[in-house]
Write a protein that holds these residues in place. Structure first.
Motif: not given
Length: 763
Positions: A550-554, A738-753
């Motif tokens: 999983i990329s650091v950015e996501e 996985w819920t936390l992982t997918v939720a964090a990925r959605l937020l990171r893709r939307a720009g969250a730092g």
């Protein structure tokens, strides 16, 4: 290993056997017990098959090492026999046995998961005739290369085959170590004339008969020689002490450890509880360490050595420290929670008192024990539809690795692997290089056998409860001997040593200061929640295009939780909150649901004084008693959180929407936001058009269900302000992650730092 006896053996063979025994044990006066000699004579002189059922410490290993020394010696009768092959279950046992063999001049080597780099050299030494004894784990029998290339040569040329802890061959085999069931095939294929020895300390009459039948299949016309001895252990002083809760048990133990001379083992029921109990006992001034299935091999070896040399007072261990650990002067064994059968209990307490006059054995049962047993029962052999689906998938897919097969079936990895091993033994599948393949052979789901195993398990659990409830006029050692069908047990016999016979006085009072300290330690909330870093294999087959790291950015950042559900302290009220049907208001515990993980995974514990106030509940507000620890965790954690500009703090809270506990999660998120002084800016919510995912499936299928269902639910203003921001992601409970992982990925893709998860519990 041997007794001092006055009778000399008349035969030259017995003289040579006792010379080998003296070299093995380092005692010039050592003599073989009569049953030891009977077994050695059967193996060496008559090349028979034998089953030896004797108490721990009786000297079963002396039988096969003495027999090996005789079989490997060149005599006028012919060339020496080939090497002895010992199938042995645990690394601790192998290490001790190799050391014992070396003392007698027996060259022993091992092949197991901890010495992979040495396998090639070991194979070469065997081929060169430089090895007297090969010890291998039962799992090696299922390795394609070892099974197909090394084992046939060994079996054809072996001088003796030994199956240690042979009770695992019986119908519990699929439940404990299914690879043991493969031994039947190994024994069936041995050439005529190769003797076989099976040994165990923990077989009742039913298991003994089953093992003996499997030992003799197709070979021993004279029948298997079965030697069963008395199972009384004169050094053991058994007792049971029921205390109010986990804090009281730990406090009692903290006070008691200093009263025992020598060192011992404290058995805990989970990895988490073993670690927590060890920490609390260290805080109380005791030199103890935790020993679990998660302890790496090098550290295990060091811990075993520390205990043997009395450099630690105790190891707080899961069942990972069990069969084969040899410390003759072990002074005590304590169980924080009961094993599920008298057979298992006798085996574990048998570690104590092997070379000393007295060893105390104390069981501190918990109210949650029977729920724990029920949890493990839920991990038994899968139902027939799951098995048939796996076979069909393999038939369609050809050779498949476990990782590739996992996304295609509704089983978690550990249950899938166990099931495949059973199917391999049954001839329905075959393990090959690269994975598994079907054999095409017809296969029948053995409903009767699995029902028999379940019924036996329930009966033995009932027997363990009965052991705890024995009263005046009864005897704990007599009860255990009866449960193991001890042939030497006489009617009315009493040991004179247990808490019921007057030989052990257990005082239930707990020091008030120690109890306060235990409760205070359990009242300390907060554990880390590490982010997922790797996607499961084979997600493409489920229509999810992720793979690799999983990329650091996501990825999510490190998170925090109040407690694990399988630990101590605040674990109790969390179990009551999330599993009210299983919990109890007195602080007893419920086991993880079948979605739980880890081989050692059980629950135990009682909360500290504040935690005891937590309420049971379906969906509703966060119970009042949990609010203080939540605030404590957040205030301790907050300084480690930073905004996008590097300043301390966070910018907002995002809640993971819940279909089952929406009010609880919303109330928790609002409280987290208030404590951190930031707004709730939105949610990651489940799509109502998508069905909820199951929690009893494997990691890949869990991820697929979450990925299909979660959606970002932020206002346009919140989305516009999200880039570069740091948010705390709030959920009630995490299991697979996985819920936390997918939720964090959605937020990171939307720009969250940065996205930091916060949850109440970790299952």
């Amino acid at each position: 290993m041997g007794d001092v006896e006055t009778t000399r053996a008349p035969s030259d063979l017995r003289d040579r056997a006792e010379e080998a025994l003296r070299a093995l044990v380092g005692r010039p006066d050592a003599r073989l017990r009569e049953d030891q000699w009977s077994a050695v004579e059967a193996l060496v002189a008559h090349r028979r098959r034998a089953l030896v059922v004797e108490a721990t410490g009786w000297g079963k290993s002396a039988v096969y090492f003495v027999a090996t020394a005789l079989l490997r010696a060149s005599t006028g009768d012919g060339p020496p026999a080939g090497p002895t092959v010992i199938v042995s279950p645990l690394l601790a046992l192998m290490r001790d046995q190799i050391a014992a063999a070396a003392r007698a001049g027996i060259r022993a080597v091992t092949i197991n998961s901890a010495n992979v780099t040495e396998w090639e050299a070991v194979h070469a030494a065997i081929a060169a005739g430089e090895v007297d004894v090969l010890l291998c784990s039962p799992e090696r029998l299922n390795n394609p290369g070892f099974r197909d290339e090394v084992l046939p040569r060994l079996a054809a040329s072996a001088g003796l085959v030994v199956v240690d802890e042979a009770h695992c061959i019986s119908d519990w085999g699929h439940d404990f170590r299914p690879d043991y069931r493969r031994i039947r095939t190994l024994l069936e294929d041995l050439p005529t004339g190769i003797p076989v020895l099976a040994t165990t300390a923990t077989a009742n009459a039913r298991v003994s008969a089953d093992v003996a039948e499997q030992l003799g299949v197709g070979h021993d016309e004279d029948g298997v020689l079965v030697l069963r001895g008395g199972l009384d252990r004169p050094s053991l002083h058994l007792g049971v002490l029921e205390l109010a809760d986990q804090a009281a048990r730990v406090a009692w133990l903290a006070g008691q450890l200093g009263r025992w001379s020598g060192s011992g083992i404290v058995y805990a029921m989970t990895v988490s509880s073993a670690q927590q109990v060890a920490e609390q006992l260290r805080l109380a001034g005791h030199e103890v360490r935790a020993y679990t299935g998660q302890t790496d091999t090098a550290e295990r070896e060091q811990l075993e050595a520390d205990l043997k040399e009395n450099r630690v007072k105790a190891l707080v261990a899961t069942s990972a420290l069990g069969m084969g650990f040899d410390k003759p002067d072990l002074a005590f064994v304590v169980h924080l929670g009961a094993p599920s059968s008298p057979v298992a209990y006798y085996q574990q307490v048998g570690r104590a008192g092997r070379g000393v006059d007295r060893a105390d054995v104390v069981l501190l049962p918990g109210r949650e024990d029977q729920d724990i047993w029920a949890y493990f029962g839920s991990l038994a052999f899968p139902p027939e539809p799951a098995v048939r689906a796996t076979l069909a998938t393999l038939a369609d897919g050809g050779t498949m690795s476990t990782a590739a097969l996992e996304p295609m079936v509704d089983l978690r990895r550990n249950r899938l692997e166990t099931m495949l091993k059973v199917l391999d033994v049954d001839g329905a599948v075959r393990r090959v290089r690269g994975g598994w393949e079907t054999t095409g052979a017809p296969w029948t789901y053995d409903t009767e056998r699995y029902a028999r195993v379940s019924a036996t398990r329930r009966a033995e659990q009932d027997a363990m409860v009965a052991y705890q409830r024995l009263g005046a006029g009864e005897c704990r050692m007599a009860y255990l001997r009866d449960q193991l069908d001890d042939p030497d047990l006489e009617p009315g016999w009493r040991c004179g040593r247990c808490d019921l016979c007057g030989g052990l006085d257990l005082v239930a009072e707990v020091d008030d200061g120690a109890l306060r300290d235990a409760r205070a330690a359990m009242d300390r909330p907060g554990i880390g929640v590490a982010p997922r870093r790797q996607w499961p294999s084979g997600m493409e087959t489920l229509g999810i295009s992720v793979r690799g790291r999983i990329s650091v950015e996501e990825r999510a950042e490190d998170g925090r939780a109040l407690a694990r559900l399988d630990g101590l302290g605040w674990s109790g009220p969390l179990r009551d909150l999330f599993e009210p049907a299983r919990g109890d208001t007195s602080g007893g515990a419920a086991p993880p649901s079948p979605a739980g993980t880890a081989a050692d995974h059980e629950t135990s514990g009682a909360p500290g004084s504040g935690a005891q106030e937590a309420a049971h509940g379906a969906d509703g507000m966060l119970p009042a008693a949990l609010r203080r620890p939540v605030e404590t965790v957040l205030r301790e954690w907050a300084p480690a959180l930073t905004r996008g500009d590097g300043s301390p703090g966070v910018d907002g809270v995002v809640v993971v929407g819940s279909a089952t506990r929406p009010r609880l999660v919303a109330h928790l998120a609002a409280g987290v936001a208030k404590i951190l002084g930031v707004p709730v800016v939105g949610a990651v919510s489940p799509d109502p058009q998508q069905p909820p995912g199951r929690h009893d499936v494997n990691s890949a299928q869990r991820l697929a269900a979450v990925e299909r269902r979660l959606r970002l639910d932020l206002s346009e203003a919140a989305l516009a302000g999200l880039p570069g921001r740091t948010v705390v992601l709030v959920d009630d409970l995490t299991d697979s992650g996985w819920t936390l992982t997918v939720a964090a990925r959605l937020l990171r893709r939307a720009g969250a730092g940065a996205v930091h998860p916060f949850v109440l519990g970790v299952r």
